[in-house]
Design an enzyme around this catalytic site. Structure first.
Site, PDB file in Angstrom:
ATOM      1  N   ASP A   1       0.814  -1.219   0.000  1.00 58.38           N
ATOM      2  CA  ASP A   1       0.000   0.000   0.000  1.00 58.38           C
ATOM      3  C   ASP A   1       0.843   1.261   0.000  1.00 58.38           C
ATOM      4  O   ASP A   1       2.067   1.199   0.180  1.00 58.38           O
ATOM      5  CB  ASP A   1      -0.962  -0.019   1.206  1.00 58.38           C
ATOM      6  CG  ASP A   1      -0.275  -0.377   2.523  1.00 58.38           C
ATOM      7  OD1 ASP A   1       0.962  -0.448   2.554  1.00 58.38           O
ATOM      8  OD2 ASP A   1      -0.982  -0.589   3.520  1.00 58.38           O
TER       9      ASP A   1
ATOM     10  N   ASN B   1      -7.673  -2.695  14.332  1.00 60.31           N
ATOM     11  CA  ASN B   1      -9.056  -3.021  13.950  1.00 60.31           C
ATOM     12  C   ASN B   1      -9.109  -4.203  12.974  1.00 60.31           C
ATOM     13  O   ASN B   1     -10.137  -4.459  12.361  1.00 60.31           O
ATOM     14  CB  ASN B   1      -9.742  -1.790  13.327  1.00 60.31           C
ATOM     15  CG  ASN B   1      -9.021  -1.278  12.085  1.00 60.31           C
ATOM     16  OD1 ASN B   1      -8.065  -1.895  11.614  1.00 60.31           O
ATOM     17  ND2 ASN B   1      -9.475  -0.154  11.547  1.00 60.31           N
TER      18      ASN B   1
ATOM     19  N   HIS C   1      -7.255  -4.549  10.213  1.00 55.97           N
ATOM     20  CA  HIS C   1      -6.988  -4.263   8.797  1.00 55.97           C
ATOM     21  C   HIS C   1      -5.660  -4.869   8.345  1.00 55.97           C
ATOM     22  O   HIS C   1      -4.733  -5.038   9.126  1.00 55.97           O
ATOM     23  CB  HIS C   1      -7.091  -2.766   8.477  1.00 55.97           C
ATOM     24  CG  HIS C   1      -5.950  -1.895   8.902  1.00 55.97           C
ATOM     25  ND1 HIS C   1      -6.076  -0.901   9.835  1.00 55.97           N
ATOM     26  CD2 HIS C   1      -4.671  -1.833   8.470  1.00 55.97           C
ATOM     27  CE1 HIS C   1      -4.926  -0.269   9.972  1.00 55.97           C
ATOM     28  NE2 HIS C   1      -4.043  -0.827   9.155  1.00 55.97           N
TER      29      HIS C   1
ATOM     30  N   GLU D   1      -9.559  -1.665   5.189  1.00 57.24           N
ATOM     31  CA  GLU D   1     -10.213  -1.300   6.438  1.00 57.24           C
ATOM     32  C   GLU D   1     -11.482  -2.127   6.628  1.00 57.24           C
ATOM     33  O   GLU D   1     -12.019  -2.674   5.658  1.00 57.24           O
ATOM     34  CB  GLU D   1     -10.592   0.189   6.381  1.00 57.24           C
ATOM     35  CG  GLU D   1      -9.396   1.133   6.309  1.00 57.24           C
ATOM     36  CD  GLU D   1      -8.764   1.397   7.683  1.00 57.24           C
ATOM     37  OE1 GLU D   1      -8.796   0.502   8.546  1.00 57.24           O
ATOM     38  OE2 GLU D   1      -8.239   2.496   7.878  1.00 57.24           O
TER      39      GLU D   1
HETATM   40  C1  GLP Z   1      -0.633   0.611   8.609  1.00 59.07           C
HETATM   41  C2  GLP Z   1      -0.248  -0.226   7.394  1.00 59.07           C
HETATM   42  C3  GLP Z   1      -0.425  -1.701   7.648  1.00 59.07           C
HETATM   43  C4  GLP Z   1       0.175  -2.070   8.979  1.00 59.07           C
HETATM   44  C5  GLP Z   1      -0.549  -1.350  10.091  1.00 59.07           C
HETATM   45  C6  GLP Z   1      -0.031  -1.673  11.466  1.00 59.07           C
HETATM   46  O1  GLP Z   1      -1.939   1.068   8.599  1.00 59.07           O
HETATM   47  N1  GLP Z   1      -0.960   0.138   6.216  1.00 59.07           N
HETATM   48  O2  GLP Z   1       0.175  -2.423   6.579  1.00 59.07           O
HETATM   49  O3  GLP Z   1       0.098  -3.466   9.181  1.00 59.07           O
HETATM   50  O4  GLP Z   1      -0.421   0.037   9.878  1.00 59.07           O
HETATM   51  O5  GLP Z   1       1.071  -0.863  11.767  1.00 59.07           O
HETATM   52  P1  GLP Z   1       2.098  -1.137  12.923  1.00 59.07           P
HETATM   53  O6  GLP Z   1       2.941  -2.283  12.467  1.00 59.07           O
HETATM   54  O7  GLP Z   1       2.909   0.129  13.020  1.00 59.07           O
HETATM   55  O8  GLP Z   1       1.325  -1.441  14.137  1.00 59.07           O
END
Ligand code: GLP
Length: 245
Positions: free
Chosen positions: A67, A136, A138, A143
């Site tokens: 992404d 959440n 995702h 989402e």
């Molecule tokens: C973002 C990314 C995800 C990631 C998530 C969790 O929203 N788009 O790919 O898994 O955050 O992030 P973190 O690893 O910092 O908790």
């Protein structure tokens, strides 16, 4: 699903780096689906260390990222292109032209999403898809929603996700409101999936991913239908599932 409950972030990172290394050693021209966020940083560091020791060769690897924020250029220090360069690509011998991230500056969402889907197809699909998980549930930027979206698409980020990611920006107003993300169909098409989770704020999402109904309100729950998923989660993220396994 193969589920490893490990002690802490370090152990999660070591195990993840071991699996990614094995993938690259066994198939040097692997297509790696890569993820951003704080979760995979430790694993990327260990991959860099292995490369520096001469144990790993990325020269034939291709990568496609999950992404990218819409509206950020690759030079913006919070773009996912910048993150990948800083945390992995600049430190190993992967060919930059073989690393792909959605183009956050493309205004035409339909055009960018179609281009990214065609790109993944032209690479022959993803061998190993690395995933973090949002609080959440995702994955990528898929989402919670009423339906699972198959291909790359543009999303409006939830307030929860923008707040969670605001820690990387100087204020929440600077967090983009939209992003491009691979769809759950792209993720489910990967031959192997490796999901990492660390910290108590991921515990409910991990519970719902493993034991919950398959529901687009918890996008990661669809992984129950994938034939080759490995989850590595630390003690805090495993808190709600530990007794049930
Ligand atoms: C973002 C990314 C995800 C990631 C998530 C969790 O929203 N788009 O790919 O898994 O955050 O992030 P973190 O690893 O910092 O908790």
């Amino acid at each position: 699903m193969v589920i490893y409950g490990v002690k802490d972030y370090q152990e999660m990172s070591r195990k993840a780096a071991g699996i990614i290394s094995a993938q690259v050693i066994l198939k040097p021209n692997s297509v790696l689906g890569l993820a951003t966020g704080s979760t995979p940083v430790g694993a990327y560091q260990l991959l860099v260390d292995a490369y520096k020791k001469g144990d790993l060769d990325f020269s034939k690897v291709t990568s496609v990222n999950l992404d990218e924020y819409k509206g950020l250029s690759g030079e913006h220090d919070q773009s996912y292109r910048y993150f990948m360069n800083a945390n992995l690509f600049n430190h190993v011998n992967i060919r930059k032209e073989c690393t792909f991230v959605p183009n956050g500056l493309e205004e035409d969402g339909a055009k960018e999403c179609a281009r990214y889907d065609q790109l993944i197809e032209s690479l022959g699909g993803v061998d190993l898809q690395l995933l973090g998980i949002g609080g959440n549930g995702h994955i990528g930027f898929n989402e919670p929603a009423g339906i699972f979206t198959k291909g790359t698409h543009m999303v409006t980020l939830t307030q929860e996700t923008r707040e969670a990611n605001a820690r990387f920006f100087s204020s929440i107003d600077e967090v983009p409101t939209h992003a491009y993300t691979m769809g759950v169909g792209n993720i489910m098409s990967a031959r192997k999936v490796l999901l990492l989770a660390s910290g108590s704020n991921k515990a409910q999402a991990i519970y719902d991913t493993i034991f919950g109904p398959i529901d687009p309100k918890v996008p990661a729950s669809i992984l129950q239908l994938h034939g080759d998923v490995t989850i590595i989660a630390d003690k805090a993220a495993m808190a709600l599932v530990q007794d049930k396994l």
